[in-house]
Design a protein around this motif. Structure first.
Motif, short mmCIF file in Angstrom:
data_model
loop_
_atom_site.label_atom_id
_atom_site.label_comp_id
_atom_site.label_asym_id
_atom_site.label_seq_id
_atom_site.Cartn_x
_atom_site.Cartn_y
_atom_site.Cartn_z
N HIS A 1 0.80 -1.15 0.09
CA HIS A 1 -0.10 0.09 0.10
C HIS A 1 0.95 1.27 0.12
O HIS A 1 2.14 1.28 -0.01
N ASP A 2 0.17 2.47 -0.23
CA ASP A 2 1.14 3.73 0.05
C ASP A 2 1.69 3.88 1.17
O ASP A 2 0.97 3.37 2.22
N LEU A 3 2.72 4.42 1.30
CA LEU A 3 3.29 5.04 2.66
C LEU A 3 3.93 6.24 2.28
O LEU A 3 4.49 6.45 1.77
N PRO A 4 3.23 7.18 3.26
CA PRO A 4 2.14 7.31 4.23
C PRO A 4 0.84 6.61 3.70
O PRO A 4 0.56 7.10 2.43
N PRO A 5 -0.01 5.98 4.38
CA PRO A 5 -1.15 5.41 3.85
C PRO A 5 -2.41 6.46 3.55
O PRO A 5 -3.57 6.15 3.04
N PHE A 6 -2.18 7.67 4.09
CA PHE A 6 -3.16 8.78 4.10
C PHE A 6 -2.48 10.09 4.18
O PHE A 6 -1.37 10.26 4.97
N ASP A 7 -2.91 11.23 3.79
CA ASP A 7 -2.60 12.32 3.91
C ASP A 7 -2.60 12.83 5.49
O ASP A 7 -3.57 12.52 6.14
N ASN A 8 -1.44 13.27 6.13
CA ASN A 8 -1.57 13.60 7.37
C ASN A 8 -0.55 14.89 7.71
O ASN A 8 0.25 15.31 6.82
N SER A 9 -0.80 15.32 9.01
CA SER A 9 0.08 16.47 9.55
C SER A 9 1.43 16.16 9.81
O SER A 9 1.57 15.21 10.51
N ALA A 10 2.27 16.97 9.30
CA ALA A 10 3.63 16.85 9.62
C ALA A 10 3.88 17.57 11.04
O ALA A 10 5.06 17.20 11.43
N MET A 11 3.11 18.47 11.57
CA MET A 11 3.33 19.22 12.75
C MET A 11 2.17 19.21 13.67
O MET A 11 1.03 19.02 13.13
N ASP A 12 2.42 19.51 15.06
CA ASP A 12 1.13 19.95 15.59
C ASP A 12 0.78 21.22 15.34
O ASP A 12 1.79 22.09 15.14
N GLY A 13 -0.56 21.50 15.03
CA GLY A 13 -1.12 23.00 14.49
C GLY A 13 -2.68 22.86 14.36
O GLY A 13 -3.41 22.26 14.94
N TYR A 14 -2.67 23.49 13.17
CA TYR A 14 -4.13 23.67 12.80
C TYR A 14 -4.39 23.43 11.26
O TYR A 14 -3.62 24.09 10.46
N ALA A 15 -5.05 22.55 10.83
CA ALA A 15 -5.48 22.38 9.41
C ALA A 15 -6.43 23.39 9.06
O ALA A 15 -7.30 23.75 9.54
N VAL A 16 -6.14 24.15 7.83
CA VAL A 16 -6.93 25.26 7.45
C VAL A 16 -7.15 25.01 5.78
O VAL A 16 -6.55 24.27 5.07
N VAL A 17 -7.91 25.97 5.34
CA VAL A 17 -8.09 26.13 3.62
C VAL A 17 -7.21 27.16 3.26
O VAL A 17 -7.35 28.14 3.88
N ALA A 18 -6.18 26.64 2.60
CA ALA A 18 -5.16 27.77 2.47
C ALA A 18 -5.77 28.89 1.80
O ALA A 18 -5.18 30.09 2.15
#
Length: 419
Positions: free
Chosen positions: A47-64
């Motif tokens: 399977h893909d690695l990483p198997p899903f999109d994920n955050s590389a840092m502690d923070g906030y996901a936003v719409v750019a």
């Protein structure tokens, strides 16, 4: 057993011995037992690695796009809709004007296109303020950016390291197929020998070769089987070699292969039906070297002098074990580098000579310090030896600064199991 009395060149003897060597079988082992083993399969990513999109840092996901134009003078205000930690799934897709509190490794919510690290926001209750824009893809680890499903990530012949083990575990592989470790029977002969735990006695020497050879076998990725010490007795010698051939994949002996009255190994092997390839090799140290096939098993009769025994192991047995382990052909033999002599070196020049040396890296490249005491019985000359400086036949003097070939004995270069 008809043998030509004319010694062979090293490369000829190596070719003859390797022609009779074949890879051993395979076995499945758990990842906890796999480090240092030789891979016997090609591993493809399931399977893909990483198997899903994920955050590389502690923070906030936003719409750019929501953060365009953010500045100290004109901060952007977003409402925190939920929090997602590692191992947890987002509960909803993101909408414009929202932010999701997210931790390192947590899956990215649908609709998020960037992550702003927590140190770059000001939070008041459920509201955050951004004073700089977030770019598309900021601090996001995309699915498959490390490796894509179906991609070959490891090949047969690789020596498994901690990094290999980690990747295999990430692919849910609890077991892996590796080459079986060849079992190498070690037979030491001689009335002059005593075991390491026996008291010293005049005229006797400790059977150090068996221990050194066992260590070399293990370092080469194989399994040593040290048989009991064999006295200079025809019946004992024959029985020991018969047992060795019956219980091991390879037979390695130390001593008894020269032309002395008490050198019983060669005649004993003759009576046991050894299919011989060669007896002597034109080299120094290590001229008396016997190789053949005993009851289907490769059999190396090494010299009894400690240094000769170890040098012959590196030049002949170690490549054979590499081939049995399924290593690529380029890694059967000792890797070679060029080095400058640190000081003048003199030899008799009567045979091609291998000199134990320490290798030191300098601004101009490798420098070889030939160690003192190059006699074949001087075991301590192997201490600190990282390579063998090669002098061809007829070369008696090597000048300080002269560039010479050096065969590496350690993991200074190359990739060899355990070294």
């Amino acid at each position: 057993m008809e043998l030509n009395d004319q010694p062979l060149a090293v490369h000829e003897a190596q070719a003859l011995s390797l022609a009779w060597i074949a890879p051993v079988g395979v076995e499945r082992v758990s990842l906890f037992e796999a480090v240092g083993r030789i891979l016997a399969e090609t591993v493809h990513a399931p399977h893909d690695l990483p198997p899903f999109d994920n955050s590389a840092m502690d923070g906030y996901a936003v719409v750019a796009a929501d953060t365009a134009g953010a500045s100290e003078a004109s901060p952007v205000r977003l409402e925190v809709s939920e929090q997602v930690t590692a191992g947890q799934l987002p509960q909803q897709a993101m909408s414009s004007g929202q932010a999701v509190r997210i931790m390192t490794g947590a899956p990215l919510p649908e609709g998020a296109s960037g992550v702003v690290i927590q140190e770059q926001v000001r939070r008041e209750g459920s509201t955050i303020w951004l004073t700089r824009p977030v770019r598309e893809g900021d601090h996001i680890r995309r699915r498959g950016e490390d490796i894509r499903a179906g991609q070959a990530v490891m090949s047969a012949g690789e020596c498994l390291t901690a990094a290999h083990i980690g990747v295999l575990a990430a692919f849910h592989r609890a077991f892996v197929t590796v080459r079986r470790r060849p079992v190498v029977a070690i037979v030491a002969t001689g009335d002059e020998l005593i075991e390491v735990d026996e008291p010293p006695a005049t005229g006797k020497i400790v059977n150090s070769n068996a221990y050194a050879l066992a260590a070399l076998v293990r370092a080469a990725g194989a399994q040593p089987l040290v048989l009991p010490l064999v006295r200079d007795n025809v019946a004992q010698v024959e029985a020991a070699f018969a047992e060795a051939a019956a219980t091991a994949d390879v037979v390695v002996s130390s001593g008894g292969v020269s032309v002395g009255e008490h050198d019983l190994v060669k005649p004993a092997l003759e009576r046991l039906g050894l299919e011989a390839r060669f007896w002597r090799v034109w080299m120094k140290p290590g001229k008396p070297l016997l190789f053949g096939r005993l009851r289907g098993r490769p059999c190396f009769g090494l010299p009894g002098n400690p240094v000769s025994s170890m040098v012959c192991f590196h030049l002949f047995v170690r490549p054979a074990l590499g081939k049995m382990l399924g290593l690529p052909e380029t890694r059967w033999r000792l890797p070679e580098v060029s080095a400058r002599l640190a000081h003048e070196v003199r030899t008799k020049g009567d045979r091609p000579t291998y000199l134990r040396a320490r290798l030191v890296w300098t601004e101009t490249g490798w420098q070889a310090e030939v160690l003192p005491g190059q006699g074949s019985g001087m075991l301590t000359s192997m201490l600190g030896a990282q390579g063998l400086v090669f002098f061809p036949e007829g070369k008696r003097v090597g000048q300080a600064g002269e560039v010479v070939p050096v065969l590496c004995l350690t993991s200074l270069v190359g990739d060899w199991p355990g070294l």
